[in-house]
Design an enzyme around this catalytic site. Structure first.
Site, PDB file in Angstrom:
ATOM      1  CE  LYS A 257       5.765  62.984 -49.838  1.00 40.54           C
ATOM      2  NZ  LYS A 257       4.845  62.086 -50.541  1.00 40.54           N
ATOM      3  CG  ASP A 327       7.061  61.478 -53.097  1.00 41.54           C
ATOM      4  OD1 ASP A 327       7.555  61.250 -51.969  1.00 41.54           O
ATOM      5  OD2 ASP A 327       5.931  61.966 -53.271  1.00 41.54           O
ATOM      6  NE  ARG A 331       7.889  52.137 -54.355  1.00 45.24           N
ATOM      7  CZ  ARG A 331       6.811  52.433 -55.066  1.00 45.24           C
ATOM      8  NH1 ARG A 331       6.739  52.110 -56.324  1.00 45.24           N
ATOM      9  NH2 ARG A 331       5.792  53.046 -54.502  1.00 45.24           N
TER      10      ARG A 331
END
Ligand code: BES
Ligand code: ZN
Ligand code: MN
Length: 482
Positions: A257, A327, A331
């Site tokens: 990020k 990133d 899930r």
């Protein structure tokens, strides 16, 4: 935590540092009309004014808080918190908001504890500067003070608000101090003897073929953990499974990020914090609901050993997943847990996760998304969120997503949608691949879990404890409607 009591005292005679006085429209201003007018108090939603009580009351200060003519429980919860925060350094308050019933008393009691929360563990006391005093006691003024239902409501409020504050504390803790093993310790200590806790370390996770969580945790030198909590009352009327995303820090991994987006990523375990705090609260309330909760804990870091975009992970149910963006890790840690949750054969599954920035784009930062495989259960969760006072809204798992989830050229599933649209829907479509027929609701709390702005109502800066009250309310409702 302040101690909250009930009292039949009149607002004028109650002894406290501050009297929090609810004003419902112009006719309710009474003898204070002139003072309130001079202070510019119009009764507009959210308004509070503070002034010395003088002869008007025994308390030193009066904090007038605006209320609608017929306030809801949530109006009272917020007004109480605003009053408590406006009373600043008061150590005792008396609260005169004229609750219409026991539910309103409960909301006011929650407002006190939620509104007076502060996270100060990392503030060192500066030499000479006195530490800001904290609120020690609050008396809710009501004619119901002597009814046992009212006392019980205050006890319930204390349990629920403490659970929210615990989740806030965990979220606010710096990421270096809550690496997977540390967070497990915090959670295990909190569970005490109320619920059973079992922890899988990285070796057990490998033995149990939990490729998703291991893949995400591989880049960190603090390996992942799976915490399972179970609360089993004597004659449960239903079994609820909870699954929480517990990324102790989300750097993005190799799909790293940008610095600014990483700043708040200690929040990424807010889902796990919510399910653990709620499970312990449900146990402490003695609700006749069996709860099995899974907290999926890992740190998402880049390193020489980290999972790469292009890698394929084999999930617990045997499905292979092609990773496209490290990133999109939430899930991957949640999916195998769904398989485990389903194995426990619960009546319902709820997962709570700070899963997608797309959900914040869709619903703003104060509203969580509800997705799932069962409309009726989604409605039940939505109703619980409404009565708990947490803003949530349904989103669909649009049909187009199913095809994209299955479109990997080398594995069974692809983890990430190359198109930047409907990210929340895609993530839920991916999770659905791992959920069986059991009614399942997925709460994407990416927006509300962390308040980057200033404090408002009972929402502090930082961790908010989002999801806890909805889960406890859901369990309460399942207990009465089954
Ligand atoms: N933890 C983030 C989601 C998030 C974003 C939570 C902002 C709270 C505030 C999640 O793991 C993430 O990084 N999601 C990506 C998904 C994308 C790579 C498909 C996102 O939202 O950008
Ligand atoms: Zn994340
Ligand atoms: Mn991420």
């Amino acid at each position: 935590m302040p101690s909250v009591s009930l009292s039949t005292a009149k607002p004028t005679t109650a002894r406290a540092d501050a009297l929090i006085l609810g004003i419902r429209g112009d006719d309710d201003k009474g003898d204070l009309g002139e003072t309130l007018d001079l202070l510019g108090f119009t009764g507009e939603k959210g308004q509070t004014v503070t002034f010395p009580a003088g002869e008007a009351a025994k308390a030193s200060l009066i904090v007038a808080v605006a209320l609608p003519e017929e306030p809801t429980a949530e109006d009272l919860r917020r007004a109480t918190a605003r009053g408590v925060r406006a009373a600043k350094t008061a150590t005792s308050v008396a609260i005169a908001l004229h609750p219409a019933g026991v539910d309103e008393v409960e909301a006011i009691a929650e407002g006190v504890t939620l509104g007076s929360y502060r996270f100060e563990s990392y503030k060192t006391k500066k030499k000479g500067a006195a530490k800001k005093p904290t609120l020690k006691s609050a008396a809710i003024l009501t004619p119901f003070a002597r009814q046992s239902t009212a006392t019980k409501a205050v006890e319930r409020a204390a349990v629920v608000a403490a659970a929210v504050n615990t989740a806030r504390d965990w979220v606010n803790t710096p990421p270096g101090d809550k690496r997977p093993a540390d967070l497990v310790e915090l959670m295990t200590a909190h569970a005490g003897t109320d619920v059973k806790v079992s922890v899988w370390d990285e070796r057990r996770l490998a033995k149990e073929r939990c490729g998703g969580i291991l893949g995400v945790g591989r880049g960190s030198d603090s390996p992942p953990r799976l915490v399972t909590l179970s609360y089993e009352p004597a004659d449960p009327v239903a079994h609820l499974a909870l699954v929480g995303k517990g990324i102790t820090f989300d750097s993005g991994g190799l799909s790293i990020k940008p610095g600014a987006s990483m700043q708040t990523m200690k929040l990424d375990m807010a889902g796990a914090a919510a399910v653990v705090a709620a499970t312990v609260a449900i146990a402490r309330l003695g609700l006749p609901i069996k709860v099995t909760a899974f907290a999926c804990i890992a740190e998402n870091m880049p390193s020489g050993g980290a999972t790469r975009p292009g890698d394929v992970l084999t999930m617990r149910n045997g499905a292979t997943v092609e990773v496209h963006n490290t990133d999109a890790e939430g899930r991957l840690v949640l999916a195998p847990r769904h398989a485990l949750a389903a194995q426990a054969k619960p009546d319902h599954i709820v997962d709570v996760a700070t899963l997608t920035g797309a959900c914040v784009v869709a619903l703003g930062s104060h509203t969580s998304g509800i997705l799932g495989n069962d409309e009726a259960f989604g409605d039940t969760v939505l109703a619980a969120s409404k009565s708990a006072g947490e803003s949530m809204w349904p989103l669909p798992i649009a049909e187009e997503m199913q095809g994209i989830v299955k479109s990997s050229s080398i594995a069974d599933l692809r983890q990430h949608n190359p198109k930047p649209y409907g990210g929340t829907l895609f993530a839920a479509a991916f999770l659905r691949e791992f959920v069986s027929e059991i009614p399942w609701a997925h709460l994407d709390i990416a927006g509300p879990s962390f308040n980057e702005g200033s404090a408002f109502d009972y929402t502090p800066v930082g961790g908010t404890g989002s999801g806890v009250r909805t889960l406890v309310k859901l369990a309460t409702e399942l207990a009465t409607t089954q």
